[in-house]
Design a protein around this motif. Structure first.
Motif, PDB file in Angstrom:
ATOM      1  N   UNK A 114       0.848  -1.199   0.000  1.00  0.00           N
ATOM      2  CA  UNK A 114       0.000   0.000   0.000  1.00  0.00           C
ATOM      3  C   UNK A 114       0.884   1.250   0.000  1.00  0.00           C
ATOM      4  N   UNK A 115       0.449   2.269  -0.754  1.00  0.00           N
ATOM      5  CA  UNK A 115       1.153   3.552  -0.773  1.00  0.00           C
ATOM      6  C   UNK A 115       0.116   4.671  -0.879  1.00  0.00           C
ATOM      7  N   UNK A 135      -3.739   0.272  -2.784  1.00  0.00           N
ATOM      8  CA  UNK A 135      -3.147  -1.054  -2.591  1.00  0.00           C
ATOM      9  C   UNK A 135      -2.850  -1.665  -3.947  1.00  0.00           C
ATOM     10  N   UNK A 136      -1.570  -1.922  -4.212  1.00  0.00           N
ATOM     11  CA  UNK A 136      -1.154  -2.495  -5.490  1.00  0.00           C
ATOM     12  C   UNK A 136      -1.476  -3.982  -5.481  1.00  0.00           C
ATOM     13  N   UNK A 137      -2.295  -4.409  -6.459  1.00  0.00           N
ATOM     14  CA  UNK A 137      -2.688  -5.808  -6.559  1.00  0.00           C
ATOM     15  C   UNK A 137      -1.844  -6.569  -7.562  1.00  0.00           C
ATOM     16  N   UNK A 151      -4.627  -1.062  -8.906  1.00  0.00           N
ATOM     17  CA  UNK A 151      -4.698  -0.712  -7.494  1.00  0.00           C
ATOM     18  C   UNK A 151      -6.144  -0.756  -7.016  1.00  0.00           C
ATOM     19  N   UNK A 152      -6.283  -1.052  -5.735  1.00  0.00           N
ATOM     20  CA  UNK A 152      -7.586  -1.066  -5.077  1.00  0.00           C
ATOM     21  C   UNK A 152      -7.692   0.180  -4.200  1.00  0.00           C
ATOM     22  N   UNK A 153      -8.840   0.894  -4.317  1.00  0.00           N
ATOM     23  CA  UNK A 153      -9.073   2.115  -3.553  1.00  0.00           C
ATOM     24  C   UNK A 153     -10.278   1.888  -2.661  1.00  0.00           C
ATOM     25  N   UNK A 154     -10.102   2.131  -1.362  1.00  0.00           N
ATOM     26  CA  UNK A 154     -11.193   1.996  -0.401  1.00  0.00           C
ATOM     27  C   UNK A 154     -11.755   3.376  -0.139  1.00  0.00           C
ATOM     28  N   UNK A 155     -13.050   3.598  -0.543  1.00  0.00           N
ATOM     29  CA  UNK A 155     -13.678   4.890  -0.385  1.00  0.00           C
ATOM     30  C   UNK A 155     -14.474   4.996   0.893  1.00  0.00           C
ATOM     31  N   UNK A 156     -15.312   6.033   0.955  1.00  0.00           N
ATOM     32  CA  UNK A 156     -16.145   6.249   2.119  1.00  0.00           C
ATOM     33  C   UNK A 156     -17.366   5.334   2.072  1.00  0.00           C
ATOM     34  N   UNK A 165      -3.063   2.706 -12.799  1.00  0.00           N
ATOM     35  CA  UNK A 165      -2.164   3.859 -12.752  1.00  0.00           C
ATOM     36  C   UNK A 165      -0.947   3.528 -13.604  1.00  0.00           C
ATOM     37  N   UNK A 166      -0.617   4.352 -14.589  1.00  0.00           N
ATOM     38  CA  UNK A 166       0.587   4.116 -15.400  1.00  0.00           C
ATOM     39  C   UNK A 166       1.850   4.246 -14.548  1.00  0.00           C
ATOM     40  N   UNK A 167       2.858   3.471 -14.910  1.00  0.00           N
ATOM     41  CA  UNK A 167       4.115   3.511 -14.167  1.00  0.00           C
ATOM     42  C   UNK A 167       4.817   4.855 -14.299  1.00  0.00           C
ATOM     43  N   UNK A 168       4.514   5.611 -15.344  1.00  0.00           N
ATOM     44  CA  UNK A 168       5.200   6.892 -15.563  1.00  0.00           C
ATOM     45  C   UNK A 168       4.549   8.051 -14.818  1.00  0.00           C
ATOM     46  N   UNK A 169       3.549   7.785 -14.018  1.00  0.00           N
ATOM     47  CA  UNK A 169       2.855   8.855 -13.294  1.00  0.00           C
ATOM     48  C   UNK A 169       3.810   9.506 -12.303  1.00  0.00           C
ATOM     49  N   UNK A 170       3.788  10.881 -12.276  1.00  0.00           N
ATOM     50  CA  UNK A 170       4.672  11.652 -11.401  1.00  0.00           C
ATOM     51  C   UNK A 170       3.919  12.091 -10.154  1.00  0.00           C
ATOM     52  N   UNK A 171       4.705  12.332  -9.096  1.00  0.00           N
ATOM     53  CA  UNK A 171       4.151  12.798  -7.844  1.00  0.00           C
ATOM     54  C   UNK A 171       5.099  12.462  -6.701  1.00  0.00           C
ATOM     55  N   UNK A 172       4.587  12.526  -5.518  1.00  0.00           N
ATOM     56  CA  UNK A 172       5.354  12.121  -4.332  1.00  0.00           C
ATOM     57  C   UNK A 172       4.590  10.965  -3.657  1.00  0.00           C
ATOM     58  N   UNK A 173       5.162   9.775  -3.822  1.00  0.00           N
ATOM     59  CA  UNK A 173       4.495   8.549  -3.360  1.00  0.00           C
ATOM     60  C   UNK A 173       5.255   7.987  -2.150  1.00  0.00           C
ATOM     61  N   UNK A 174       4.493   7.673  -1.114  1.00  0.00           N
ATOM     62  CA  UNK A 174       5.079   7.193   0.146  1.00  0.00           C
ATOM     63  C   UNK A 174       4.481   5.816   0.473  1.00  0.00           C
ATOM     64  N   UNK A 175       5.348   4.881   0.817  1.00  0.00           N
ATOM     65  CA  UNK A 175       4.910   3.530   1.172  1.00  0.00           C
ATOM     66  C   UNK A 175       4.268   3.532   2.557  1.00  0.00           C
TER      67      UNK A 175
END
Length: 705
Positions: A114-115, A135-137, A151-156, A165-175
């Motif tokens: 999960x990140x 959560x990366x499946x 990825x699995x996203x748990x909403x409200x 999500x493409x592997x080339x997506x930019x941002x700040x990702x934290x495990x």
């Protein structure tokens, strides 16, 4: 020195497993300089720069835990029961591809993980907010398209969705921290997990992150050294892997006896050197064992499987001995009757040989309340079957007790009658055979009844009879110089076995061979290139020892393997004192009834009366008078009449016999001559008139003869 990268010994050993061994390592540098010696567990290990080490085995011993903050180290055993959780990496990743590629545990083997993203992301009209857990499946590989992570996203309100999500997506990702928990053994078994940082689940013990490093025991051999080295992988030595460069280097390869068995037939015969001798406390007491020591040589002729039996001498004045004998033993045996010390032993023997006949060798008294019958020496019985019998006396609850017992038939001895009546006698004896129950817990002394007088080979005894079996050697093995079995009056065959063996001999006596049971003897050898101790192509005629004496420890270990689940003999039932007394009273009721009313008029022993004194004297039984001597003449001897004085009648004194003087009669009479004196200080008993009359009649009989 090979042109490769040097690594610490700890790191290189941790990257190996037993499937890739052996590996040849060369010492580069470290704290062990030329000629230095390091003592480990009582053995000296010497590593010098340039030494070659051939690693032949590794075994995980413990785990070294290093605190990242203060560099403190401590060890935990591999079976430590505490749990650990993975510490997530603090460094943010700029792209999803970087996060996936730089994950030290490897994505494919550690899914899912999960990140979160510190910024908002939008993918195909789907927006993921900042801080949302993803959560990366799996990783999706599509031909002609960019790779994506599913990825699995748990909403409200428990709503969930999947996003690619493409592997080339930019941002700040934290495990994110994982919820999984691992044991030390699970962590060490996975190369991916071993590279991560961990924290104790119980944070009170250690809250800081730890680096876990396995510590192995390394089994290795060194160039030009013969013994096996055992040292931990934590030694501070830098080594380099030179396996490919040193393929032709000849290392002395230590082999256990079990590994020698796996050698092909073409490897034998060969001369071997003993690198590690047998243990000092061996299971064998044979003549060849003391000659096997470190650096000595043996000739291994061949390997195979030998059929053997274990013999034991009977207990007696001498120490009991045990022998491991090959079934190729050339002597002849004759069966001996077995001795049994309990009915349970008879039962065990009858299970293997139905219809067992035995004889009683010691009298056994009857104990009715325990169901024990009376047996006399010489009685012969035959076992019919095992069933339950009821004891005469019940338990304290009023229920009858039933125990297991052997139903036997008493065998009648043949009478010396006419030959014409033999058939009638046999039919009569079969009809009159008495059945008797022997409880399994009954103790006794019995001996087997045998009519077999045939001579057998050792291998034939195991085919025709069940073991154990008592035998005696009647003709020795002529191929043996000394046959240790021929001097025993009786031997017991305890069991048979198939043993993997190595036929060996000493170089100075290559024709005198013996068999080494590889499962019961532990030592290390190495094959040499020494020539065989006989002319080429002319092997000697081998004489193999068929008898090997073993210790009592060997016998107990053998019994442990075969009879570990054997049931113990039954215990006798608990005695009920009330029921036992009632049974004894019932069995003696006829005897008491024959005594009449004597028991009703017993005087009180606490009051010494005259009647009690008279009863005590009258109940003393005297021996009967001897028969009269033989008279040669037909005329009887003259009778001399006895004259009684008035004093004798009035005083009740018995005068001594004047016709025949006997010392015994004088002593008996003198006891009664003293009158009872009331005023005397002595307490003498008063003699009644009936006793005086009896003594007078006895004296008259003496005068008659």
């Amino acid at each position: 020195m090979a042109d490769t990268t040097a690594l610490p010994l700890q790191q290189l050993i941790a990257s190996l497993d037993n499937t890739c061994l052996p590996k040849i390592l060369q010492v580069c540098s470290g704290v062990y300089f030329q000629g230095s010696i390091y003592e480990i567990s009582g053995s000296e290990v010497c590593f010098s720069t340039g030494d070659l080490i051939k690693v032949i085995g590794i075994e995980l011993l413990s785990v070294c835990c290093e605190d990242i903050d203060n560099n403190e180290k401590f060890e935990l055993p591999i079976n430590h029961t505490g749990l650990f959780k993975v510490v997530p990496e603090e460094m943010p990743y700029n792209t999803v591809e970087e996060m996936v590629s730089l994950r030290p545990v490897g994505l494919d083997s550690c899914l899912p993980f999960t990140f979160t993203s510190r910024s908002k992301m939008t993918f195909d009209n789907f927006t993921v907010g900042a801080g949302t857990a993803l959560t990366v499946l799996s990783i999706e590989h599509n031909t002609g398209q960019e790779d994506q992570v599913r990825c699995h996203v748990q909403g409200q309100q428990e709503a969930s969705a999947e996003v690619h999500i493409p592997l080339s997506s930019h941002g700040q990702f934290i495990e994110c921290e994982s919820v999984e928990r691992f044991t030390l053994r699970e962590i060490m078994s996975s190369p991916c997990l071993r590279s991560r940082k961990f924290r104790f689940v119980n944070t009170t013990k250690c809250e800081r992150p730890l680096v876990l490093t396995p510590i192995y025991q390394v089994n290795a051999i060194m160039h030009l050294r013969k013994n096996i080295l055992k040292f931990p992988s934590s030694l501070e030595v830098d080594v380099v892997d030179v396996t490919e460069l040193c393929k032709d280097v000849n290392f002395v390869t230590p082999l256990s006896l079990t590994e020698v068995l796996s050698k092909p037939e073409e490897s034998f015969p060969a001369v071997v050197e003993i690198l590690e001798g047998p243990e000092t406390r061996s299971l064998f007491k044979c003549s060849w064992l003391p000659q096997i020591s470190q650096n000595s040589h043996l000739v291994f002729h061949k390997v195979g499987t030998s059929a053997m039996v274990l013999l034991s001498s009977l207990k007696g004045r001498k120490t009991q001995q045990y022998f491991l004998v090959s079934q190729q033993y050339g002597g002849r045996f004759r069966r001996r009757p077995r001795e049994f010390n309990s009915v349970y032993e008879l039962y065990v023997a009858s299970v293997q040989a139905p219809g067992l006949k035995f004889s009683v060798t010691r009298n056994c008294d009857e104990v009715e309340e325990e169901g024990l019958p009376a047996l006399s020496v010489g009685e012969q019985l035959e076992i019919v079957r095992c069933e339950r019998m009821e004891l005469p006396c019940g338990s304290s609850t009023g229920q009858k007790q039933s125990v297991e017992a052997l139903l036997c038939q008493r065998l009648q001895e043949a009478d010396d009658g006419d030959e014409n009546d033999d058939d009638e006698e046999e039919v009569k004896q079969e009809d009159e055979r008495e059945e008797i129950f022997l409880p399994l817990y009954m103790q006794g002394h019995f001996v087997e009844v045998l009519t077999d007088n045939k001579k057998y080979k050792l291998r034939d005894l195991g085919k025709e009879f069940n073991l154990p079996l008592d035998v005696k050697v009647v003709s020795r093995d002529t191929e043996l110089e000394t046959d240790p079995l021929s001097g025993f009056a009786c031997l017991r065959i305890e069991g048979a076995m198939l043993e993997p063996t190595i036929q060996a001999s000493f170089p100075n006596k290559p024709d005198h061979c013996f068999e080494i049971p590889t499962q019961w003897l532990s030592m290390s050898v190495s094959f040499t290139r020494d020539p065989l101790p006989w002319p080429s192509g002319e092997p000697p005629k081998w004489h193999v020892d068929r008898v090997t004496e073993v210790t009592d420890t060997f016998f107990y270990e053998y019994r442990k393997q075969g009879n570990s689940d054997a049931a113990p003999p039954p215990r006798p039932p608990k005695r009920n004192l009330t029921s036992s007394k009632s049974c004894k009273k019932a069995s003696k009721s006829s005897k008491k009834s024959s005594k009449g009313d004597k028991s009703k008029h017993r005087p009180d022993k606490s009051t010494p009366t005259k009647e009690l004194a008279n009863l005590t004297l009258n109940t003393k039984k005297r021996p009967p008078a001897p028969p009269p001597p033989a008279i040669l003449d037909d005329q009887p001897p003259p009778i001399v009449p006895r004259k009684h004085s008035a004093a004798e009648v009035t005083t009740g004194k018995a005068l001594p016999n004047t016709y025949v003087e006997r010392e015994d009669s004088k002593k008996k009479v003198l006891v009664c001559e003293v009158e009872a004196d009331v005023d005397s200080d002595h307490d003498y008993e008063t003699v009644d008139d009936n006793l005086v009359a009896m003594m007078k009649a006895a004296q008259e009989n003496v005068m008659f003869y």
